[in-house]
Design a protein around this motif. Structure first.
Motif, PDB file in Angstrom:
ATOM      1  N   ASP A 173       4.408  17.014  48.782  1.00  0.00           N
ATOM      2  CA  ASP A 173       5.600  17.853  48.827  1.00  0.00           C
ATOM      3  C   ASP A 173       5.560  18.865  47.688  1.00  0.00           C
ATOM      4  OD1 ASP A 173       8.041  19.000  49.057  1.00  0.00           O
ATOM      5  OD2 ASP A 173       9.160  17.132  49.229  1.00  0.00           O
ATOM      6  N   PRO A 174       5.464  20.180  47.971  1.00  0.00           N
ATOM      7  CA  PRO A 174       5.431  21.174  46.890  1.00  0.00           C
ATOM      8  C   PRO A 174       6.685  21.145  46.021  1.00  0.00           C
ATOM      9  CG  PRO A 174       4.753  22.149  48.975  1.00  0.00           C
ATOM     10  CD  PRO A 174       5.305  20.805  49.293  1.00  0.00           C
ATOM     11  N   LYS A 175       7.831  20.829  46.607  1.00  0.00           N
ATOM     12  CA  LYS A 175       9.064  20.790  45.823  1.00  0.00           C
ATOM     13  C   LYS A 175       9.019  19.669  44.795  1.00  0.00           C
ATOM     14  CE  LYS A 175      14.075  20.663  46.314  1.00  0.00           C
ATOM     15  NZ  LYS A 175      15.205  20.580  47.270  1.00  0.00           N
ATOM     16  N   ILE A 176       8.490  18.511  45.207  1.00  0.00           N
ATOM     17  CA  ILE A 176       8.382  17.390  44.261  1.00  0.00           C
ATOM     18  C   ILE A 176       7.410  17.744  43.143  1.00  0.00           C
ATOM     19  CG2 ILE A 176       7.645  14.999  44.034  1.00  0.00           C
ATOM     20  CD1 ILE A 176       8.662  14.510  46.838  1.00  0.00           C
ATOM     21  N   ALA A 177       6.288  18.369  43.510  1.00  0.00           N
ATOM     22  CA  ALA A 177       5.318  18.774  42.484  1.00  0.00           C
ATOM     23  C   ALA A 177       5.933  19.767  41.513  1.00  0.00           C
ATOM     24  CB  ALA A 177       4.081  19.369  43.158  1.00  0.00           C
ATOM     25  N   ALA A 178       6.729  20.722  42.022  1.00  0.00           N
ATOM     26  CA  ALA A 178       7.368  21.699  41.135  1.00  0.00           C
ATOM     27  C   ALA A 178       8.381  21.027  40.218  1.00  0.00           C
ATOM     28  CB  ALA A 178       8.046  22.790  41.966  1.00  0.00           C
ATOM     29  N   GLU A 179       9.174  20.137  40.748  1.00  0.00           N
ATOM     30  CA  GLU A 179      10.145  19.434  39.906  1.00  0.00           C
ATOM     31  C   GLU A 179       9.457  18.614  38.820  1.00  0.00           C
ATOM     32  OE1 GLU A 179      12.352  17.170  42.693  1.00  0.00           O
ATOM     33  OE2 GLU A 179      13.818  18.765  43.087  1.00  0.00           O
ATOM     34  N   ARG A 180       8.374  17.946  39.205  1.00  0.00           N
ATOM     35  CA  ARG A 180       7.652  17.137  38.225  1.00  0.00           C
ATOM     36  C   ARG A 180       7.057  18.008  37.116  1.00  0.00           C
ATOM     37  NH1 ARG A 180       2.759  14.108  40.742  1.00  0.00           N
ATOM     38  NH2 ARG A 180       1.984  16.256  40.666  1.00  0.00           N
ATOM     39  N   TRP A 181       6.501  19.152  37.484  1.00  0.00           N
ATOM     40  CA  TRP A 181       5.895  20.028  36.464  1.00  0.00           C
ATOM     41  C   TRP A 181       6.961  20.609  35.544  1.00  0.00           C
ATOM     42  CZ3 TRP A 181       6.149  25.339  35.408  1.00  0.00           C
ATOM     43  CH2 TRP A 181       5.213  25.805  34.482  1.00  0.00           C
ATOM     44  N   ILE A 182       8.103  21.025  36.104  1.00  0.00           N
ATOM     45  CA  ILE A 182       9.174  21.593  35.273  1.00  0.00           C
ATOM     46  C   ILE A 182       9.726  20.531  34.329  1.00  0.00           C
ATOM     47  CG2 ILE A 182      11.471  22.619  35.349  1.00  0.00           C
ATOM     48  CD1 ILE A 182      10.690  23.829  38.057  1.00  0.00           C
ATOM     49  N   GLN A 183       9.900  19.307  34.822  1.00  0.00           N
ATOM     50  CA  GLN A 183      10.386  18.241  33.957  1.00  0.00           C
ATOM     51  C   GLN A 183       9.396  17.958  32.835  1.00  0.00           C
ATOM     52  OE1 GLN A 183      11.397  14.677  36.021  1.00  0.00           O
ATOM     53  NE2 GLN A 183      11.826  13.521  34.169  1.00  0.00           N
ATOM     54  N   SER A 184       8.108  17.946  33.175  1.00  0.00           N
ATOM     55  CA  SER A 184       7.093  17.742  32.139  1.00  0.00           C
ATOM     56  C   SER A 184       7.119  18.879  31.120  1.00  0.00           C
ATOM     57  CB  SER A 184       5.720  17.635  32.802  1.00  0.00           C
ATOM     58  OG  SER A 184       4.698  17.572  31.820  1.00  0.00           O
ATOM     59  N   LEU A 185       7.322  20.116  31.591  1.00  0.00           N
ATOM     60  CA  LEU A 185       7.385  21.264  30.676  1.00  0.00           C
ATOM     61  C   LEU A 185       8.587  21.158  29.753  1.00  0.00           C
ATOM     62  CD1 LEU A 185       6.255  24.050  29.877  1.00  0.00           C
ATOM     63  CD2 LEU A 185       7.693  25.039  31.666  1.00  0.00           C
ATOM     64  N   GLU A 186       9.731  20.742  30.277  1.00  0.00           N
ATOM     65  CA  GLU A 186      10.915  20.601  29.425  1.00  0.00           C
ATOM     66  C   GLU A 186      10.731  19.490  28.398  1.00  0.00           C
ATOM     67  OE1 GLU A 186      13.990  19.971  32.264  1.00  0.00           O
ATOM     68  OE2 GLU A 186      14.459  22.102  32.433  1.00  0.00           O
ATOM     69  N   GLU A 187      10.109  18.397  28.823  1.00  0.00           N
ATOM     70  CA  GLU A 187       9.870  17.315  27.875  1.00  0.00           C
ATOM     71  C   GLU A 187       8.877  17.720  26.798  1.00  0.00           C
ATOM     72  OE1 GLU A 187       8.541  14.219  30.352  1.00  0.00           O
ATOM     73  OE2 GLU A 187      10.543  13.695  31.130  1.00  0.00           O
ATOM     74  N   GLU A 188       7.864  18.494  27.182  1.00  0.00           N
ATOM     75  CA  GLU A 188       6.841  18.883  26.210  1.00  0.00           C
ATOM     76  C   GLU A 188       7.361  19.904  25.214  1.00  0.00           C
ATOM     77  OE1 GLU A 188       2.302  20.728  26.218  1.00  0.00           O
ATOM     78  OE2 GLU A 188       3.246  20.062  28.066  1.00  0.00           O
ATOM     79  N   THR A 189       8.179  20.867  25.675  1.00  0.00           N
ATOM     80  CA  THR A 189       8.688  21.911  24.777  1.00  0.00           C
ATOM     81  C   THR A 189      10.007  21.531  24.119  1.00  0.00           C
ATOM     82  OG1 THR A 189       9.820  22.989  26.621  1.00  0.00           O
ATOM     83  CG2 THR A 189       7.555  23.682  26.158  1.00  0.00           C
ATOM     84  N   GLY A 190      10.719  20.561  24.679  1.00  0.00           N
ATOM     85  CA  GLY A 190      12.023  20.209  24.132  1.00  0.00           C
ATOM     86  C   GLY A 190      13.094  21.226  24.430  1.00  0.00           C
ATOM     87  N   CYS A 191      12.887  22.085  25.412  1.00  0.00           N
ATOM     88  CA  CYS A 191      13.837  23.141  25.766  1.00  0.00           C
ATOM     89  C   CYS A 191      14.316  22.947  27.201  1.00  0.00           C
ATOM     90  CB  CYS A 191      13.192  24.529  25.626  1.00  0.00           C
ATOM     91  SG  CYS A 191      12.615  24.897  23.959  1.00  0.00           S
ATOM     92  N   ALA A 192      15.509  23.432  27.431  1.00  0.00           N
ATOM     93  CA  ALA A 192      16.083  23.387  28.778  1.00  0.00           C
ATOM     94  C   ALA A 192      16.060  24.774  29.400  1.00  0.00           C
ATOM     95  CB  ALA A 192      17.509  22.860  28.731  1.00  0.00           C
ATOM     96  N   SER A 193      16.354  24.818  30.682  1.00  0.00           N
ATOM     97  CA  SER A 193      16.401  26.107  31.372  1.00  0.00           C
ATOM     98  C   SER A 193      17.515  26.967  30.814  1.00  0.00           C
ATOM     99  CB  SER A 193      16.612  25.892  32.871  1.00  0.00           C
ATOM    100  OG  SER A 193      15.580  25.130  33.415  1.00  0.00           O
ATOM    101  N   PHE A 194      17.342  28.259  30.904  1.00  0.00           N
ATOM    102  CA  PHE A 194      18.295  29.195  30.318  1.00  0.00           C
ATOM    103  C   PHE A 194      19.666  29.062  30.985  1.00  0.00           C
ATOM    104  CE2 PHE A 194      20.389  33.304  30.009  1.00  0.00           C
ATOM    105  CZ  PHE A 194      20.286  33.577  28.654  1.00  0.00           C
ATOM    106  N   SER A 195      19.701  29.023  32.307  1.00  0.00           N
ATOM    107  CA  SER A 195      20.982  28.984  33.011  1.00  0.00           C
ATOM    108  C   SER A 195      21.730  27.688  32.750  1.00  0.00           C
ATOM    109  CB  SER A 195      20.772  29.161  34.518  1.00  0.00           C
ATOM    110  OG  SER A 195      20.266  30.442  34.787  1.00  0.00           O
ATOM    111  N   ARG A 196      21.006  26.552  32.695  1.00  0.00           N
ATOM    112  CA  ARG A 196      21.682  25.281  32.465  1.00  0.00           C
ATOM    113  C   ARG A 196      22.198  25.181  31.035  1.00  0.00           C
ATOM    114  NH1 ARG A 196      17.346  23.149  35.163  1.00  0.00           N
ATOM    115  NH2 ARG A 196      16.540  22.130  33.298  1.00  0.00           N
ATOM    116  N   SER A 197      21.572  25.863  30.150  1.00  0.00           N
ATOM    117  CA  SER A 197      22.043  25.824  28.771  1.00  0.00           C
ATOM    118  C   SER A 197      23.195  26.776  28.536  1.00  0.00           C
ATOM    119  CB  SER A 197      20.897  26.174  27.815  1.00  0.00           C
ATOM    120  OG  SER A 197      19.848  25.246  27.954  1.00  0.00           O
TER     121      SER A 197
END
Length: 632
Positions: A173-197
């Motif tokens: 599922d491409p959507k699951i892969a995208a969610e997993r990568w974004i979550q990994s990116l947020e965990e690695e950088t310690g930052c959240a998305s601009f709109s959610r913040s």
């Protein structure tokens, strides 16, 4: 493209490609087959052979203009706009290049690679626990994530023998892969998305939902706060279609990384979290999509964009087709505006640094693309308005035609009803005439039968009258005769006014009186002379009164119905009923009295007339019995 909308041949091609990829995702298979013009072999080469000679969907420079002149717009087909990238496409891009690692032998894989991977996975367990504890305590100390190739969760899953192959993972599922990568990116950088913040939770859709710890993090210092772009959650093809939507075109930013490149970690912490770069894309309503090429969808996007060095950033948007004039009516094509790949250090000159990308966007890309997208959006709105007006006109014409059709149908219905009514009236008239004819025929036949019955009955009665005159009417008593009892004088008044007197003995039967009156109804004609009266009863009945009684019972008529008249004393009025065996002396008041003869047919006509007068309201209220009486 929806799987249900595919033709049988296309569905068979998808099934063959999924069989080759051990049950891969259907959407990825459809995207690859569309890129390869539904050739299964070429699609398999695109998926498993990144250096395959199979033709790609991307054209460069003059080739792009010729390949898109007559080809319909497809979101996976791009033109390359390299007007602002003379240094990028002229030669090999700076930065670390991605080289495919040759597979090792089975012996090396068994005795060296696999034990090494197991050891690294075991070491990664406390590291992972430490990261989880820091996340729970909300301590913003970014730690690099453990590469999935060495994580304990990938042991025994049959990855490539080296552990470093860049072939796509088994995520379907491409959507699951995208969610997993974004979550990994947020965990690695310690930052959240601009709109959610910046906005309330749940305000935007199509943006990745990060971990609970990242979503709950609050930024205390707005000036120094760092955020991630609002990444689009979904497959690459869906993202490209969203950018190419002419009613609301957007500039797309594609971020591709590979954990095998040393520059990726720095790129994530510097470029992707740069406040100016993130805010610039947010303010200009960019759609941002990213992924790791170890995922199938990201690997497929890398092949279409011809990415060779990572990190890789590309900007896409709708642009006019190459070679089409300003007044051309051709639809715009999704075009690669610029590509940036390589290191993000140094910040001032590196191709993927935030400063380089911001300068490129502000000075070159946005001033050139935004006006065109605004014009496309306006033209689309005008087209939609024109289509809406045409649709309203068609609807008006359709409603007018429908109204005309209804009026025609109503007129035709009325004509049919009028014709059917005339036909029904004609059929009813014919039916009435037929019924009247049948009724007249039946009445005629009934009248004939009645006449025949009356004639037969009249003949029978005449025969009984003549037989009664001969056998039932005794002679008058002689003076001084005592065998028949006292002589009784009986006067009779006929309906026609005739009067008759006859003497009877008290011992004579009452039948003799009725026979006397009955003889008065025999016509005075030669053929009815007494000499011709029969000596035996008609129909072979018994002689005398018993034969008369049997004849009455046989035809079901007695008294007045048999004789055709009834006898009644004039005053006081008293009807004398015939009874077999009754004597004249037994009738009180008969001696010396006058009997009125009332014909039975006259009585029936009188009763019928009385009934008609009663129904018409012509009764005079008289209590008289309406019988004429006459004293002696």
């Amino acid at each position: 493209m929806d799987y249900d909308a595919l033709s049988p041949t296309q569905k068979e091609a998808v099934a063959q490609l999924q069989a080759l990829t051990d049950g891969g995702d259907a959407e990825v298979a459809i995207n690859l087959l569309e890129s390869a013009q539904w050739d299964v072999q070429r699609a398999a080469n695109l998926m498993f052979e990144p250096n395959s000679s199979a033709p790609l969907s991307i054209s460069r420079n003059s080739e792009a203009s010729s390949s898109h002149v007559s080809t319909p717009v497809r979101v996976e087909s791009f033109s390359v706009d390299d007007s602002e990238q003379a240094g990028l496409l002229g030669g090999r891009a700076p930065g670390r290049q991605f080289d495919r690692v040759a597979p090792t032998s089975n012996a090396v894989n068994i005795f060296l690679i696999r034990p090494l991977r197991i050891l690294i996975a075991i070491i990664a367990v406390p590291y992972t626990l430490l990261r989880a504890i820091l996340r729970a305590l909300r301590i913003p100390i970014p730690l690099p994530a453990v590469p999935p190739a060495f994580s304990i969760t990938t042991l025994g899953l049959g990855l490539s023998s080296s552990g470093f192959s860049h072939r796509p993972s088994s995520t379907k599922d491409p959507k699951i892969a995208a969610e997993r990568w974004i979550q990994s990116l947020e965990e690695e950088t310690g930052c959240a998305s601009f709109s959610r913040s910046q906005a309330t939770e749940g305000e935007t859709s199509g943006i990745a939902s990060g971990s609970s710890s990242v979503l709950s993090r609050r930024v205390n210092d707005e000036a120094n706060a760092r955020f991630l772009p609002d990444f689009f959650v979904g497959g690459y093809e869906v993202f490209a279609k969203a950018c190419a939507k002419e009613s609301e075109p957007k500039i797309g930013c594609i971020v591709l990384v590979s954990e095998e490149h040393d520059d990726v970690a720095t790129f994530k912490r510097t470029t992707l979290t740069d406040p100016e770069f993130v805010r610039l894309m947010h303010d200009n309503d960019f759609l941002v999509w990213g992924g790791d090429i170890r995922d199938r969808d990201a690997w497929s996007a890398a092949q279409k964009l011809q990415a060779t060095t990572y990190p890789f950033v590309a900007f896409i948007a709708l642009q006019a087709r190459r070679g089409s004039g300003s007044g051309s009516s051709q639809s715009p094509v999704l075009t690669i505006l610029s590509r940036h790949q390589g290191s993000s250090i140094p910040a001032a000159t590196a191709p993927t640094s935030a400063r380089t990308l911001v300068t490129h966007l502000q000075e070159h890309l946005l001033p050139r693309v935004i006006p065109y997208l605004t014009r496309v959006r306006a033209q689309t709105l005008d087209k939609e308005a024109a289509r809406a007006a045409e649709a309203r006109e068609r609807e008006h014409d359709r409603a007018l035609r429908a109204e005309q059709d209804r009026a025609f149908e109503e007129s035709a219905r009325r004509d049919r009803e009028r014709i059917e009514k005339k036909r029904a009236e004609r059929r009813q008239a014919e039916e009435d005439a037929r019924q009247q004819a049948e009724a007249a025929q039946r009445a005629e036949e009934q009248a004939r039968r009645d006449e025949e019955e009356r004639a037969a009955w009249a003949a029978t009665r005449m025969a009984w009258r003549r037989y009664g005159r001969r056998a039932l009417l005794p002679r008058e008593p002689r003076p001084g005769e005592t065998g028949r009892g006292k002589t009784v004088r009986v006067g009779v008044r006929m309906p026609d006014g005739r009067r008759a007197v006859r003497f009877f003995g008290e011992m004579d039967s009452l039948t003799a009186v009725y026979a006397f009156v009955d003889t008065l109804l025999i016509p005075d004609a030669p053929e009815y002379a007494p000499v011709g009266d029969p000596a035996t009863p008609p129909d072979g009945e018994e002689l005398g009164e018993q034969g008369l009684l049997r004849a009455m019972e046989k035809v079901g008529k007695k008294n007045g119905e048999w004789f055709g008249f009834r006898l009644a004393m004039a005053y006081p009025r008293k009807e004398i009923h015939w009874e077999a065996g009754k004597r004249v002396g037994e009738v009180e008041g008969l001696s010396g009295g006058q009997l009125l003869v009332e014909l039975y047919d006259d009585l029936k006509r009188r009763v019928s007339s009385d009934s008609r007068r009663s129904s018409n309201g012509n009764e005079n209220g008289n209590d008289s019995d309406e019988y004429e009486t006459e004293s002696d």
